[in-house]
Scaffold this motif. Structure first.
Motif, PDB file in Angstrom:
ATOM      1  N   LEU A  78       0.948  -1.234   0.052  1.00 16.41           N
ATOM      2  CA  LEU A  78       0.152  -0.109  -0.089  1.00 16.41           C
ATOM      3  C   LEU A  78       1.005   1.174   0.026  1.00 16.41           C
ATOM      4  O   LEU A  78       1.861   1.334   0.742  1.00 16.41           O
ATOM      5  CB  LEU A  78      -0.946   0.083   1.213  1.00 16.41           C
ATOM      6  CG  LEU A  78      -1.761   1.279   1.651  1.00 16.41           C
ATOM      7  CD1 LEU A  78      -2.737   1.459   0.334  1.00 16.41           C
ATOM      8  CD2 LEU A  78      -2.417   1.167   2.819  1.00 16.41           C
ATOM      9  N   VAL A  79       0.576   2.007  -0.994  1.00 23.26           N
ATOM     10  CA  VAL A  79       1.119   3.586  -0.969  1.00 23.26           C
ATOM     11  C   VAL A  79       0.003   4.467  -0.933  1.00 23.26           C
ATOM     12  O   VAL A  79      -0.973   4.468  -1.828  1.00 23.26           O
ATOM     13  CB  VAL A  79       2.134   3.626  -2.134  1.00 23.26           C
ATOM     14  CG1 VAL A  79       2.466   5.188  -2.142  1.00 23.26           C
ATOM     15  CG2 VAL A  79       3.099   2.776  -2.023  1.00 23.26           C
ATOM     16  N   VAL A  80      -0.065   5.380   0.078  1.00 27.25           N
ATOM     17  CA  VAL A  80      -1.076   6.480   0.060  1.00 27.25           C
ATOM     18  C   VAL A  80      -0.451   7.643  -0.379  1.00 27.25           C
ATOM     19  O   VAL A  80       0.665   8.178   0.269  1.00 27.25           O
ATOM     20  CB  VAL A  80      -1.672   6.396   1.447  1.00 27.25           C
ATOM     21  CG1 VAL A  80      -2.818   7.314   1.439  1.00 27.25           C
ATOM     22  CG2 VAL A  80      -2.096   5.038   1.886  1.00 27.25           C
ATOM     23  N   VAL A  81      -1.014   8.502  -1.110  1.00 30.85           N
ATOM     24  CA  VAL A  81      -0.452   9.651  -1.741  1.00 30.85           C
ATOM     25  C   VAL A  81      -1.561  10.853  -1.500  1.00 30.85           C
ATOM     26  O   VAL A  81      -2.663  10.595  -1.994  1.00 30.85           O
ATOM     27  CB  VAL A  81      -0.232   9.459  -3.246  1.00 30.85           C
ATOM     28  CG1 VAL A  81       0.618  10.940  -3.708  1.00 30.85           C
ATOM     29  CG2 VAL A  81       0.659   8.271  -3.337  1.00 30.85           C
ATOM     30  N   ASP A  82      -1.149  11.775  -0.961  1.00 37.66           N
ATOM     31  CA  ASP A  82      -1.970  12.936  -0.590  1.00 37.66           C
ATOM     32  C   ASP A  82      -1.326  14.320  -0.572  1.00 37.66           C
ATOM     33  O   ASP A  82      -0.008  14.420  -0.181  1.00 37.66           O
ATOM     34  CB  ASP A  82      -2.536  12.721   0.827  1.00 37.66           C
ATOM     35  CG  ASP A  82      -3.298  13.666   1.356  1.00 37.66           C
ATOM     36  OD1 ASP A  82      -3.865  14.606   0.576  1.00 37.66           O
ATOM     37  OD2 ASP A  82      -3.624  13.659   2.732  1.00 37.66           O
ATOM     38  N   GLU A  83      -2.017  15.266  -0.977  1.00 38.90           N
ATOM     39  CA  GLU A  83      -1.119  16.638  -0.976  1.00 38.90           C
ATOM     40  C   GLU A  83      -1.266  17.362   0.347  1.00 38.90           C
ATOM     41  O   GLU A  83      -1.111  18.737   0.227  1.00 38.90           O
ATOM     42  CB  GLU A  83      -1.703  17.691  -2.324  1.00 38.90           C
ATOM     43  CG  GLU A  83      -0.924  18.558  -2.632  1.00 38.90           C
ATOM     44  CD  GLU A  83      -1.481  19.242  -3.940  1.00 38.90           C
ATOM     45  OE1 GLU A  83      -1.276  20.724  -3.934  1.00 38.90           O
ATOM     46  OE2 GLU A  83      -2.001  18.761  -4.818  1.00 38.90           O
ATOM     47  N   THR A 109      -3.437  10.388   4.627  1.00 42.84           N
ATOM     48  CA  THR A 109      -2.355   9.157   4.693  1.00 42.84           C
ATOM     49  C   THR A 109      -2.745   8.346   5.803  1.00 42.84           C
ATOM     50  O   THR A 109      -2.764   6.989   5.717  1.00 42.84           O
ATOM     51  CB  THR A 109      -1.154   9.768   4.348  1.00 42.84           C
ATOM     52  OG1 THR A 109      -0.697  10.255   5.295  1.00 42.84           O
ATOM     53  CG2 THR A 109      -1.059  10.376   3.097  1.00 42.84           C
ATOM     54  N   GLY A 110      -2.534   8.835   6.948  1.00 37.93           N
ATOM     55  CA  GLY A 110      -2.673   8.147   8.094  1.00 37.93           C
ATOM     56  C   GLY A 110      -4.130   7.420   8.343  1.00 37.93           C
ATOM     57  O   GLY A 110      -3.909   6.274   8.829  1.00 37.93           O
ATOM     58  N   GLU A 111      -5.223   7.889   7.993  1.00 32.20           N
ATOM     59  CA  GLU A 111      -6.615   7.594   8.292  1.00 32.20           C
ATOM     60  C   GLU A 111      -6.369   6.247   7.147  1.00 32.20           C
ATOM     61  O   GLU A 111      -7.330   5.090   7.596  1.00 32.20           O
ATOM     62  CB  GLU A 111      -7.464   8.432   7.935  1.00 32.20           C
ATOM     63  CG  GLU A 111      -8.930   7.972   8.048  1.00 32.20           C
ATOM     64  CD  GLU A 111      -9.288   7.363   9.358  1.00 32.20           C
ATOM     65  OE1 GLU A 111     -10.165   6.489   9.442  1.00 32.20           O
ATOM     66  OE2 GLU A 111      -8.686   7.976  10.326  1.00 32.20           O
ATOM     67  N   ILE A 112      -6.110   6.205   5.970  1.00 33.53           N
ATOM     68  CA  ILE A 112      -6.335   5.036   4.976  1.00 33.53           C
ATOM     69  C   ILE A 112      -5.521   4.034   5.336  1.00 33.53           C
ATOM     70  O   ILE A 112      -5.967   2.472   5.718  1.00 33.53           O
ATOM     71  CB  ILE A 112      -5.833   5.576   3.608  1.00 33.53           C
ATOM     72  CG1 ILE A 112      -6.576   6.738   3.082  1.00 33.53           C
ATOM     73  CG2 ILE A 112      -5.701   4.344   2.946  1.00 33.53           C
ATOM     74  CD1 ILE A 112      -7.872   6.331   2.896  1.00 33.53           C
ATOM     75  N   VAL A 113      -4.129   4.293   6.064  1.00 31.34           N
ATOM     76  CA  VAL A 113      -3.197   3.173   6.586  1.00 31.34           C
ATOM     77  C   VAL A 113      -4.030   2.434   7.590  1.00 31.34           C
ATOM     78  O   VAL A 113      -4.032   1.327   7.837  1.00 31.34           O
ATOM     79  CB  VAL A 113      -1.812   3.608   6.978  1.00 31.34           C
ATOM     80  CG1 VAL A 113      -1.214   2.522   7.608  1.00 31.34           C
ATOM     81  CG2 VAL A 113      -1.235   3.926   5.707  1.00 31.34           C
ATOM     82  N   ALA A 114      -4.368   3.228   8.613  1.00 32.78           N
ATOM     83  CA  ALA A 114      -5.263   3.001   9.845  1.00 32.78           C
ATOM     84  C   ALA A 114      -6.296   1.980   9.427  1.00 32.78           C
ATOM     85  O   ALA A 114      -6.561   0.978  10.084  1.00 32.78           O
ATOM     86  CB  ALA A 114      -5.456   3.867  10.536  1.00 32.78           C
ATOM     87  N   SER A 115      -7.169   2.133   8.539  1.00 33.96           N
ATOM     88  CA  SER A 115      -8.356   1.550   8.070  1.00 33.96           C
ATOM     89  C   SER A 115      -7.893   0.010   7.492  1.00 33.96           C
ATOM     90  O   SER A 115      -8.564  -0.472   7.770  1.00 33.96           O
ATOM     91  CB  SER A 115      -9.294   2.596   6.854  1.00 33.96           C
ATOM     92  OG  SER A 115      -9.698   3.777   7.510  1.00 33.96           O
TER      93      SER A 115
END
Length: 338
Positions: free
Chosen positions: A272-277, A285-291
């Motif tokens: 998983l890579v989460v990308v955000d501006e 990014t933290g919320e997606i990883v935690a979910s």
């Protein structure tokens, strides 16, 4: 209607937004638009171009430079049964109307015990990459997604821009519609390849909470939104040359959040890579990883987050380019997962 069948035409994201707004204004006299420079000027990001000519000043209203006043007026109008669309010229300006957004727009349905609804849309220009300094260049996705009572949507293409706008105006709850300046397709701010898409001429809706897989892949999941959908797709194309098959998931809405699509993708790829501006800390990014960790920890082999460092966005072009994630940053993060 909810499907997008029929004849299409290629539109920029700004024209797609205006198409949806104009349709809803024709169908419902209670829909009106208000904001700074939205009437004669057509919005500084072309978000209302042509609406004043068709609907007049009574329904496309320029307002004084007082976000507190006109956002408060929009909340009151919504509670009385109208469907206002109010524009924040830059999302950064929410600070001067924080009470109207955080405590009234988001919460008045709850504070009234359900006796009033607030069917309004707050549009806001977000994002940097054009050197307008720290008070005009933020995204603040996480700031608003954190507030109970608000729905938050972020289109990445003209197709999404129209469908999400139709849905937002028709929704009986307050919706924050965040459009990235770089995607609007205006002459002085060139867009990347991708946001201009075929758009059905008929009305259609895109349900909130339905992410879209923009590219299928087996090796790594890239979850992102807005401008960085296009940067992720470019990175994925580059990575394919090296034998890395990346899947790109466009969130489209933050509230509600489609965790099912994200988890399904991660269970397939394992990475998983989460990308955000937005800023890295306490954000998307933290919320997606935690979910994902909550629902599919066993499937997760590696995680990378790509976001802005926790600094005010610089005015200097080289410095802004350094802090805003680009294609190379995304590709490097993907390679670290392999």
């Amino acid at each position: 209607m909810s499907d997008a069948s029929g004849e299409t035409r290629d539109l920029t994201m700004s024209r797609a937004m205006v198409s949806a707004i104009a349709h809803e204004m024709r169908e419902n006299d209670e829909v009106f638009y208000m904001g700074e420079d939205v009437a004669d000027y057509g919005g500084i990001f072309d978000s209302t171009e042509g609406l004043r000519e068709e609907f007049g000043y009574d329904r496309v209203m320029d307002v004084p430079i007082s976000e507190t006043a006109y956002l408060g007026a929009a909340v009151g109008a919504a509670q009385e049964g109208m469907r206002p669309i109010a524009e924040l010229m830059f999302v950064d300006f929410f600070g001067v109307a924080m009470d109207q957004i955080y405590n009234q727009m988001a919460k008045n349905t709850y504070m009234s015990g359900g006796n009033v609804s607030v069917p309004m849309v707050l549009t806001a220009a977000v994002g940097g990459t054009y050197n307008d300094a720290a008070q005009h260049s933020q995204t603040l996705y996480g700031t608003f997604a954190h507030v109970p009572g608000l729905k938050v949507v972020v289109p990445s293409t003209a197709y999404e821009a129209k469908g999400l706008m139709h849905n937002a105006i028709r929704d009986d709850d307050p919706v924050l519609y965040m459009f990235h300046k770089r995607l609007m397709g205006i002459g002085w701010l060139p867009a990347p390849d991708g946001p201009k898409t075929p758009v059905p001429q008929t009305d259609y809706t895109i349900p909130f909470g339905s992410a879209d897989v923009k590219r299928d892949g087996d090796d790594v999941t890239i979850v992102t939104l807005g401008l960085h959908v296009h940067r992720a797709l470019e990175a994925a194309a580059d990575l394919a040359d090296d034998g890395i098959d990346a899947e790109v998931v466009d969130l489209r809405s933050l509230v509600p959040l489609d965790t099912d699509t994200i988890v399904e993708s991660v269970e397939k790829t394992g990475n998983l890579v989460v990308v955000d501006e937005d800023y890295r800390s306490y954000g998307v990014t933290g919320e997606i990883v935690a979910s994902v960790a909550d629902e599919a920890l066993a499937a997760l082999d590696s995680v990378e987050r790509v976001a802005l460092p926790d600094v005010p966005i610089p005015y200097s072009r080289p410095m802004e380019n350094e802090v805003v994630p680009d294609v190379d940053d995304i590709a490097a993060a993907v390679r670290r997962t392999q």
